[in-house]
Design a protein around this motif. Structure first.
Motif, PDB file in Angstrom:
ATOM      1  N   ARG A   1       0.940  -1.225   0.009  1.00  0.00           N
ATOM      2  CA  ARG A   1       0.204  -0.003  -0.221  1.00  0.00           C
ATOM      3  C   ARG A   1       0.926   1.136  -0.161  1.00  0.00           C
ATOM      4  N   ALA A   2       0.473   2.456  -0.324  1.00  0.00           N
ATOM      5  CA  ALA A   2       0.938   3.909  -0.404  1.00  0.00           C
ATOM      6  C   ALA A   2       0.964   4.282   1.007  1.00  0.00           C
ATOM      7  N   TYR A   3       1.936   5.012   1.032  1.00  0.00           N
ATOM      8  CA  TYR A   3       2.100   5.918   2.408  1.00  0.00           C
ATOM      9  C   TYR A   3       2.241   7.401   2.232  1.00  0.00           C
ATOM     10  N   ASP A   4       1.794   7.745   0.854  1.00  0.00           N
ATOM     11  CA  ASP A   4       1.866   9.391   0.906  1.00  0.00           C
ATOM     12  C   ASP A   4       0.923  10.051   1.735  1.00  0.00           C
ATOM     13  N   ASP A   5      -0.024   9.468   2.319  1.00  0.00           N
ATOM     14  CA  ASP A   5      -0.968  10.313   3.000  1.00  0.00           C
ATOM     15  C   ASP A   5      -0.718  10.263   4.531  1.00  0.00           C
ATOM     16  N   LEU A   6       0.539   9.478   5.028  1.00  0.00           N
ATOM     17  CA  LEU A   6       0.645   9.185   6.285  1.00  0.00           C
ATOM     18  C   LEU A   6       1.689  10.505   6.543  1.00  0.00           C
ATOM     19  N   SER A   7       1.865  10.900   7.908  1.00  0.00           N
ATOM     20  CA  SER A   7       2.648  11.888   8.362  1.00  0.00           C
ATOM     21  C   SER A   7       3.860  12.152   7.901  1.00  0.00           C
ATOM     22  N   PRO A   8       4.570  13.314   7.810  1.00  0.00           N
ATOM     23  CA  PRO A   8       5.911  13.458   7.503  1.00  0.00           C
ATOM     24  C   PRO A   8       7.207  12.923   8.324  1.00  0.00           C
ATOM     25  N   ASP A   9       6.652  12.578   9.622  1.00  0.00           N
ATOM     26  CA  ASP A   9       7.562  11.920  10.254  1.00  0.00           C
ATOM     27  C   ASP A   9       7.611  10.446   9.855  1.00  0.00           C
ATOM     28  N   ILE A  10       6.578   9.882   9.569  1.00  0.00           N
ATOM     29  CA  ILE A  10       6.583   8.376   9.083  1.00  0.00           C
ATOM     30  C   ILE A  10       7.221   8.462   7.721  1.00  0.00           C
ATOM     31  N   ARG A  11       6.641   9.138   6.872  1.00  0.00           N
ATOM     32  CA  ARG A  11       7.457   9.161   5.578  1.00  0.00           C
ATOM     33  C   ARG A  11       8.937   9.396   5.764  1.00  0.00           C
ATOM     34  N   ASP A  12       9.312  10.120   6.478  1.00  0.00           N
ATOM     35  CA  ASP A  12      10.743  10.609   6.581  1.00  0.00           C
ATOM     36  C   ASP A  12      11.490   9.227   6.917  1.00  0.00           C
ATOM     37  N   TRP A  13      10.997   8.482   8.083  1.00  0.00           N
ATOM     38  CA  TRP A  13      11.754   7.402   8.582  1.00  0.00           C
ATOM     39  C   TRP A  13      11.609   6.421   7.395  1.00  0.00           C
ATOM     40  N   ILE A  14      10.538   6.265   6.811  1.00  0.00           N
ATOM     41  CA  ILE A  14      10.692   5.118   5.451  1.00  0.00           C
ATOM     42  C   ILE A  14      11.757   5.532   4.519  1.00  0.00           C
ATOM     43  N   GLU A  15      11.919   6.819   4.196  1.00  0.00           N
ATOM     44  CA  GLU A  15      12.930   7.119   3.199  1.00  0.00           C
ATOM     45  C   GLU A  15      14.182   7.145   3.874  1.00  0.00           C
ATOM     46  N   THR A  16      14.549   7.488   4.993  1.00  0.00           N
ATOM     47  CA  THR A  16      15.898   7.617   5.516  1.00  0.00           C
ATOM     48  C   THR A  16      16.353   6.511   6.393  1.00  0.00           C
ATOM     49  N   GLY A  17      15.234   5.578   7.038  1.00  0.00           N
ATOM     50  CA  GLY A  17      15.788   4.570   7.880  1.00  0.00           C
ATOM     51  C   GLY A  17      15.969   5.040   8.951  1.00  0.00           C
ATOM     52  N   GLY A  18      15.329   6.217   9.472  1.00  0.00           N
ATOM     53  CA  GLY A  18      15.588   6.720  10.871  1.00  0.00           C
ATOM     54  C   GLY A  18      16.938   7.498  11.038  1.00  0.00           C
ATOM     55  N   GLY A  19      17.541   7.769  10.239  1.00  0.00           N
ATOM     56  CA  GLY A  19      18.685   8.500  10.791  1.00  0.00           C
ATOM     57  C   GLY A  19      19.938   7.732  11.703  1.00  0.00           C
ATOM     58  N   ASP A  20      20.499   8.706  11.995  1.00  0.00           N
ATOM     59  CA  ASP A  20      21.480   8.334  13.299  1.00  0.00           C
ATOM     60  C   ASP A  20      20.715   8.109  14.593  1.00  0.00           C
ATOM     61  N   ARG A  21      21.430   7.132  15.066  1.00  0.00           N
ATOM     62  CA  ARG A  21      20.876   6.860  16.852  1.00  0.00           C
ATOM     63  C   ARG A  21      22.055   7.054  17.526  1.00  0.00           C
ATOM     64  N   PRO A  22      22.274   8.083  18.108  1.00  0.00           N
ATOM     65  CA  PRO A  22      23.247   8.306  18.791  1.00  0.00           C
ATOM     66  C   PRO A  22      23.499   7.776  20.362  1.00  0.00           C
ATOM     67  N   PHE A  23      22.231   7.249  20.746  1.00  0.00           N
ATOM     68  CA  PHE A  23      22.226   6.610  22.304  1.00  0.00           C
ATOM     69  C   PHE A  23      21.623   5.345  22.021  1.00  0.00           C
ATOM     70  N   ALA A  24      22.256   4.492  22.761  1.00  0.00           N
ATOM     71  CA  ALA A  24      21.362   2.901  22.909  1.00  0.00           C
ATOM     72  C   ALA A  24      21.559   2.712  24.265  1.00  0.00           C
ATOM     73  N   VAL A  25      20.797   1.744  24.725  1.00  0.00           N
ATOM     74  CA  VAL A  25      20.398   1.279  25.875  1.00  0.00           C
ATOM     75  C   VAL A  25      20.428  -0.312  26.099  1.00  0.00           C
ATOM     76  N   ALA A  26      21.175  -0.612  26.806  1.00  0.00           N
ATOM     77  CA  ALA A  26      21.543  -2.079  27.491  1.00  0.00           C
ATOM     78  C   ALA A  26      20.837  -2.288  28.655  1.00  0.00           C
ATOM     79  N   PHE A  27      19.854  -3.062  28.807  1.00  0.00           N
ATOM     80  CA  PHE A  27      19.193  -3.643  30.100  1.00  0.00           C
ATOM     81  C   PHE A  27      19.484  -4.927  30.370  1.00  0.00           C
ATOM     82  N   ASP A  28      19.692  -5.201  31.769  1.00  0.00           N
ATOM     83  CA  ASP A  28      20.189  -6.378  32.159  1.00  0.00           C
ATOM     84  C   ASP A  28      19.613  -6.481  33.707  1.00  0.00           C
ATOM     85  N   ALA A  29      19.737  -7.666  34.190  1.00  0.00           N
ATOM     86  CA  ALA A  29      19.152  -7.805  35.767  1.00  0.00           C
ATOM     87  C   ALA A  29      19.587  -6.814  36.855  1.00  0.00           C
ATOM     88  N   GLY A  30      20.775  -6.329  36.538  1.00  0.00           N
ATOM     89  CA  GLY A  30      21.480  -5.238  37.363  1.00  0.00           C
ATOM     90  C   GLY A  30      21.163  -3.788  37.244  1.00  0.00           C
TER      91      GLY A  30
END
Length: 382
Positions: free
Chosen positions: A176-205
């Motif tokens: 299906r097309a996505y041209d009617d979805l919001s600019p934020d969603i269309r931008d993620w589809i076209e760019t793959g979300g861009g850089d992610r400067p932060f990452a979280v690792a979660f463990d039992a501690g």
């Protein structure tokens, strides 16, 4: 059915019986039949049987027979039906045999095709690819399966034109097309979300926040319930808050203030098992997707106490069952990527641990939370 190895006398009988002198044949039909166990006759020493009756007069029919290795396929036809080829396969190809109108068929064994019982799942897609490659077709004509055959013949008497998954490349019709979805969603589809400067690792501690300046660890504090089975976490740099979830028993959604190291419980998950987590800063809410057999169990938890949810069965996501052995194992989770204007962008991936991650299978969906509408936006290897 290959004619090599069949005596001239038997070959002549087959040619006469099936009317191969018919001047014009229709396009080849490929029918696939799967049987787990055969019907045991009164002859204890004979192989269990699976009977098949092919009623396709005037058609050029090929049969693909799948079983678990200890079966006698007995094929009968109606007048004018032409069987041009028979392939027998499955995980245990040694002992099964095939006869056509009482004539033993040789040279029909092919190794490597999976034994499947439903027209969905990763193994079924592999079957469709292998069969259409062999016969040079775009789709198979029908598929039927029985875990155990009985005395009644399985009938091949029609072409299935309604089951989309019988086609080799069936997902295009669901895109299906996505041209009617919001600019934020269309931008993620076209760019793959861009850089992610932060990452979280979660463990039992506790959690480790990795950013441009390095790692910072925030041990869990004793004033919150202990971490049973940590799943994942996200970080919002604007508010400097980490959010993380656990599964098992009650399950909790935690927050961690990176300025103070203070832990708190946002909410109990009330035994809801979640696999994916997204912080929606615009609406100050956390979006969770389900784990295990319920990836489409989507729940939204507002920091102001608001709640909303939608449940979409796995089969409601076109092509999602292609990524795993549907019915026998849990599929990949649906990772929430962006929430905007009531639509949630989700991705499922399989094969990330392969030698060539670029060939990992993926599906990209948009879900409207209020209505449960699902759109398939992209699919295939990246």
């Amino acid at each position: 059915m290959r004619v090599r190895g069949v005596t001239l006398h038997k070959l002549c009988l087959v040619l006469l019986f099936f009317g191969l002198a018919t001047p014009v044949l229709a396009e080849r039909e490929v029918h696939v039949i799967a049987v787990g166990r055969g019907h045991q006759t009164a002859d204890y020493y004979a192989l269990p049987e699976a009977r098949v009756r092919v009623d396709r007069p005037g058609q050029d029919v090929s049969l693909v027979l799948l079983d678990d290795g200890i079966l006698h396929w007995k094929i009968e036809t109606t007048a004018g039906t032409i069987i041009s080829e028979i392939v027998r396969s499955g995980p245990s190809p040694k002992d099964s045999k095939v006869s056509l109108s009482g004539i033993p068929m040789i040279g029909v064994q092919v190794t490597g095709l999976p034994l499947v019982f439903r027209p969905s799942g990763r193994k079924f897609r592999g079957l469709i690819g292998a069969v259409t490659d062999r016969f040079g077709t775009d789709r198979i004509s029908s598929f039927q399966a029985a875990h155990k055959a009985n005395q009644t013949s399985l009938r091949v008497d029609r072409v299935d034109t309604t089951t989309a998954g019988l086609a080799r490349d069936y997902l295009s019709q669901f895109s299906r097309a996505y041209d009617d979805l919001s600019p934020d969603i269309r931008d993620w589809i076209e760019t793959g979300g861009g850089d992610r400067p932060f990452a979280v690792a979660f463990d039992a501690g506790g959690v480790i926040l990795t950013g441009p300046t390095g790692d910072r660890r925030f041990p869990v504090t004793p004033d919150v319930p202990g971490i049973l089975l940590p799943v994942t976490g996200v970080y919002d740099p604007a508010t400097q808050m980490i959010y993380c979830i656990t599964i098992g028993a009650e399950g909790f959604l935690y927050s961690v203030d990176v300025r103070t190291g203070h832990w708190a419980v946002v909410t109990s998950l009330d035994e809801y098992d979640a696999a994916g987590l997204l912080y929606d800063a615009d609406n100050r809410q956390l979006v969770l997707t389900g784990a295990f057999s319920r990836p489409g169990d989507i729940r939204l938890f507002g920091l102001d106490g608001g709640r909303s949810s939608v449940f979409i069965p796995t089969t409601g996501f076109p092509g999602l069952t292609d990524l795993f052995d549907y019915g026998n194992e849990h599929g990949p989770p649906l990772t929430p990527l962006v929430f905007s204007d009531g639509w949630l962008l989700l991705e499922a991936r399989a094969g990330n641990d392969s030698a060539d991650p670029a060939n990992a299978q993926h599906r990209l969906y948009a879900v409207q939370i209020a209505t449960g509408e699902v759109r398939l936006l992209r699919f295939g290897p990246r």
